[in-house]
Motif scaffolding. Structure first.
Motif, PDB file in Angstrom:
ATOM      1  N   UNK A 267       0.832  -1.203   0.000  1.00 40.62           N
ATOM      2  CA  UNK A 267       0.000   0.000   0.000  1.00 40.62           C
ATOM      3  C   UNK A 267       0.864   1.249   0.000  1.00 40.62           C
ATOM      4  N   UNK A 268       0.194   2.351  -0.146  1.00 37.38           N
ATOM      5  CA  UNK A 268       0.860   3.638  -0.099  1.00 37.38           C
ATOM      6  C   UNK A 268       0.799   4.153   1.340  1.00 37.38           C
ATOM      7  N   UNK A 304       8.176 -11.803  -4.881  1.00 32.00           N
ATOM      8  CA  UNK A 304       8.811 -10.563  -5.338  1.00 32.00           C
ATOM      9  C   UNK A 304       8.094  -9.414  -4.624  1.00 32.00           C
ATOM     10  N   UNK A 305       8.850  -8.532  -4.002  1.00 28.14           N
ATOM     11  CA  UNK A 305       8.247  -7.371  -3.329  1.00 28.14           C
ATOM     12  C   UNK A 305       8.324  -6.146  -4.218  1.00 28.14           C
ATOM     13  N   UNK A 306       7.311  -5.328  -4.128  1.00 27.40           N
ATOM     14  CA  UNK A 306       7.278  -4.117  -4.958  1.00 27.40           C
ATOM     15  C   UNK A 306       6.646  -2.951  -4.222  1.00 27.40           C
ATOM     16  N   UNK A 307       7.010  -1.817  -4.691  1.00 27.31           N
ATOM     17  CA  UNK A 307       6.492  -0.481  -4.407  1.00 27.31           C
ATOM     18  C   UNK A 307       7.370   0.288  -3.439  1.00 27.31           C
ATOM     19  N   UNK A 308       8.097   1.192  -4.031  1.00 24.64           N
ATOM     20  CA  UNK A 308       8.949   2.074  -3.241  1.00 24.64           C
ATOM     21  C   UNK A 308      10.055   1.327  -2.518  1.00 24.64           C
ATOM     22  N   UNK A 309      10.418   0.139  -3.007  1.00 26.94           N
ATOM     23  CA  UNK A 309      11.478  -0.639  -2.346  1.00 26.94           C
ATOM     24  C   UNK A 309      12.834  -0.066  -2.786  1.00 26.94           C
ATOM     25  N   UNK A 310      13.585   0.445  -1.833  1.00 25.61           N
ATOM     26  CA  UNK A 310      14.920   0.963  -2.157  1.00 25.61           C
ATOM     27  C   UNK A 310      15.895  -0.215  -2.236  1.00 25.61           C
ATOM     28  N   UNK A 311      17.094   0.040  -2.759  1.00 24.48           N
ATOM     29  CA  UNK A 311      18.082  -1.040  -2.839  1.00 24.48           C
ATOM     30  C   UNK A 311      18.470  -1.505  -1.432  1.00 24.48           C
ATOM     31  N   UNK A 312      18.522  -0.573  -0.486  1.00 32.51           N
ATOM     32  CA  UNK A 312      18.861  -0.938   0.895  1.00 32.51           C
ATOM     33  C   UNK A 312      17.780  -1.856   1.469  1.00 32.51           C
ATOM     34  N   UNK A 313      16.502  -1.468   1.229  1.00 30.24           N
ATOM     35  CA  UNK A 313      15.414  -2.301   1.760  1.00 30.24           C
ATOM     36  C   UNK A 313      15.388  -3.664   1.066  1.00 30.24           C
ATOM     37  N   UNK A 328      11.133  -3.366  -9.713  1.00 26.79           N
ATOM     38  CA  UNK A 328      11.364  -1.922  -9.707  1.00 26.79           C
ATOM     39  C   UNK A 328      10.625  -1.293 -10.874  1.00 26.79           C
ATOM     40  N   UNK A 329       9.805  -0.298 -10.547  1.00 23.96           N
ATOM     41  CA  UNK A 329       9.051   0.401 -11.582  1.00 23.96           C
ATOM     42  C   UNK A 329       9.864   1.559 -12.117  1.00 23.96           C
ATOM     43  N   UNK A 330       9.804   2.687 -11.411  1.00 18.54           N
ATOM     44  CA  UNK A 330      10.432   3.903 -11.920  1.00 18.54           C
ATOM     45  C   UNK A 330      11.951   3.754 -12.094  1.00 18.54           C
ATOM     46  N   UNK A 331      12.564   2.989 -11.206  1.00 23.14           N
ATOM     47  CA  UNK A 331      14.018   2.832 -11.314  1.00 23.14           C
ATOM     48  C   UNK A 331      14.399   2.067 -12.592  1.00 23.14           C
ATOM     49  N   UNK A 332      13.516   1.163 -13.028  1.00 22.96           N
ATOM     50  CA  UNK A 332      13.830   0.428 -14.263  1.00 22.96           C
ATOM     51  C   UNK A 332      13.531   1.267 -15.510  1.00 22.96           C
ATOM     52  N   UNK A 333      12.744   2.334 -15.337  1.00 22.52           N
ATOM     53  CA  UNK A 333      12.537   3.256 -16.468  1.00 22.52           C
ATOM     54  C   UNK A 333      13.845   4.001 -16.739  1.00 22.52           C
ATOM     55  N   UNK A 334      14.459   4.518 -15.675  1.00 22.61           N
ATOM     56  CA  UNK A 334      15.633   5.381 -15.867  1.00 22.61           C
ATOM     57  C   UNK A 334      16.962   4.625 -15.870  1.00 22.61           C
ATOM     58  N   UNK A 335      16.913   3.328 -15.533  1.00 21.43           N
ATOM     59  CA  UNK A 335      18.151   2.519 -15.539  1.00 21.43           C
ATOM     60  C   UNK A 335      17.901   1.223 -16.303  1.00 21.43           C
ATOM     61  N   UNK A 336      18.027   1.232 -17.618  1.00 22.27           N
ATOM     62  CA  UNK A 336      17.758   0.002 -18.380  1.00 22.27           C
ATOM     63  C   UNK A 336      18.732  -1.119 -18.013  1.00 22.27           C
ATOM     64  N   UNK A 337      19.854  -0.746 -17.394  1.00 22.96           N
ATOM     65  CA  UNK A 337      20.923  -1.699 -17.090  1.00 22.96           C
ATOM     66  C   UNK A 337      21.251  -1.714 -15.592  1.00 22.96           C
TER      67      UNK A 337
END
Ligand code: FMN
Length: 377
Positions: A267-268, A304-313, A328-337
């Motif tokens: 959830x948010x 698989x966990x999702x939503x606002x999961x940082x690399x540390x988390x 990863x949603x937004x992070x995979x948009x800006x980091x294809x690799x």
């Protein structure tokens, strides 16, 4: 430079029949880069194959029928031409040694008539989403309640889409049972007020989901079937009065089937407690206090966990065996690799332009370059 040791995220893992090279997953992302035919194109093949270094790629939500598509411009999967389009996406991704699965969905009440050729949206019960559709800015209308025969037809549409997906060569298929779309509308007690075998008890509300899952298993085998769930998410005006009990049942049923994985979207935390008149709503954290950890107790398989999961988390969740990978949603948009960036301590791009999330061409889609290419220019 990433000073922290994120090597746990780069460890390989097996999910059913899938051998992942790392624990970083491309989350499903609707980007609407086709025309209204919904036929995936070369630009999409480039976009997806660019992300082949991730452990898995989950595609955008792909409609199983014309009535199920609230995202004109998303790639669909209900006819031969669309299958051929996806085939190119899959081939190009396989050439780069990526693993790719398709997310299949039906939007149910979450669409407006103009998006589905003037037809009336369908749902488990005639209850409208309050407010306006973000894309068309039109008010949601009261949907038509599905008859039992129509429910059975939709289950068969999912099967047909699974057959087409298999023909296209996808490595796995994910049922979208989250984010307030049709399957989720059946699950939750505020949108499902049916009195037949598809409503009422938790078992009945989960029947549609399990019938679809069993069809997908029949086509793909269990080790290549996945699901996404978001029982506490309020997007699309969704609510359930007891999501923990709902998940206890659905996850235990899914566990028996030994799927490739379950993707859990939390959830948010900033959710308000907006209620409708007949049903007071509790805050998500009152309903499920510790989302990933509480749900983990109900499921032994791969998560698989999702939503606002940082690399540390992500590192924490995986090392504590709460999940096995993160999407990863937004992070995979800006980091294809991203896996390559983590492996080499390359800089990570934390910025995406929301204006290019939906529609358009290459801008904001295929022009987020891999770190190396970007730095050789
Ligand atoms: C542009 C955009 C499109 C999305 N499309 C989908 C989709 O097609 N299917 C889905 O299940 N979730 C979709 N989501 C939700 C994401 O998969 C993910 O849950 C969300 O971005 C939160 O993860 P993050 O914090 O890693 O970005 C979308 C999110 C964004 C930003």
């Amino acid at each position: 430079m990433n000073k922290e040791d994120f090597s746990i995220l780069l460890q390989p893992v097996d999910f059913g029949k899938l051998q992942l090279k790392n624990r970083l997953i491309v989350a499903p992302l609707t980007r609407m880069r086709t025309d209204i035919s919904g036929i995936p194109n070369d630009l999409m093949a480039k976009y997806y194959s660019m992300r082949s270094s991730y452990g898995l790629i989950i595609t955008e939500s792909s409609s199983v029928s014309p009535l199920s598509n609230c995202f004109p411009g998303a790639g669909n999967i209900y006819n031969q031409e669309q299958m051929e389009g996806w085939k190119k996406v899959v081939q190009q991704t396989h050439e780069q040694e990526g693993l790719i699965g398709i997310q299949v969905f039906h939007c149910g009440r979450s669409c407006v008539s103009s998006q589905i050729n003037g037809e009336t949206p369908v749902a488990p019960s005639p209850i409208a989403i309050r407010g306006k559709d973000l894309i068309s800015n039109e008010e949601y209308k009261i949907p038509k309640e599905l008859s039992i025969n129509e429910i059975k037809e939709i289950v068969q549409q999912f099967r047909k889409s699974a057959e087409l997906s298999k023909q296209a060569g996808f490595d796995f298929i994910q049922l979208h049972a989250a984010n307030g779309y049709l399957v989720d509308q059946f699950l939750r007690d505020e949108s499902n007020k049916r009195t037949d075998e598809y409503g009422g008890s938790i078992e009945n509300r989960c029947r549609f989901l399990l019938e679809i899952i069993d069809q997908l298993i029949d086509v793909f085998t269990a080790g290549r079937v996945a699901i996404r769930l978001s029982p506490n998410d309020r997007f699309n005006d969704m609510y359930d009065s007891n999501p923990l009990e709902l998940m206890r049942y659905v996850l235990s049923e899914l566990d028996k089937r030994e799927l490739a994985f379950v993707e859990l979207k939390r959830d948010n935390p900033y959710e308000t407690t907006v209620s409708n008149n007949d049903s007071p709503r509790k805050h998500p954290r009152e309903l499920i206090p510790d989302f990933f950890r509480d749900l983990r107790k109900f499921y032994q398989g791969n998560i698989i966990c999702n939503d606002g999961v940082t690399l540390q988390e992500a590192k924490e969740l995986i090392s504590q065996n709460i999940c096995h990978a993160v999407s990863l949603g937004t992070l995979s948009i800006s980091n294809p690799d991203l896996p390559i960036r983590i492996q080499n301590n390359y800089e990570i791009n934390y910025h995406t332009d929301m204006n290019t999330w939906f529609y358009g061409g290459a801008k904001g889609y295929t022009d987020y370059l891999p770190y190396k290419e970007n730095n050789q220019k």
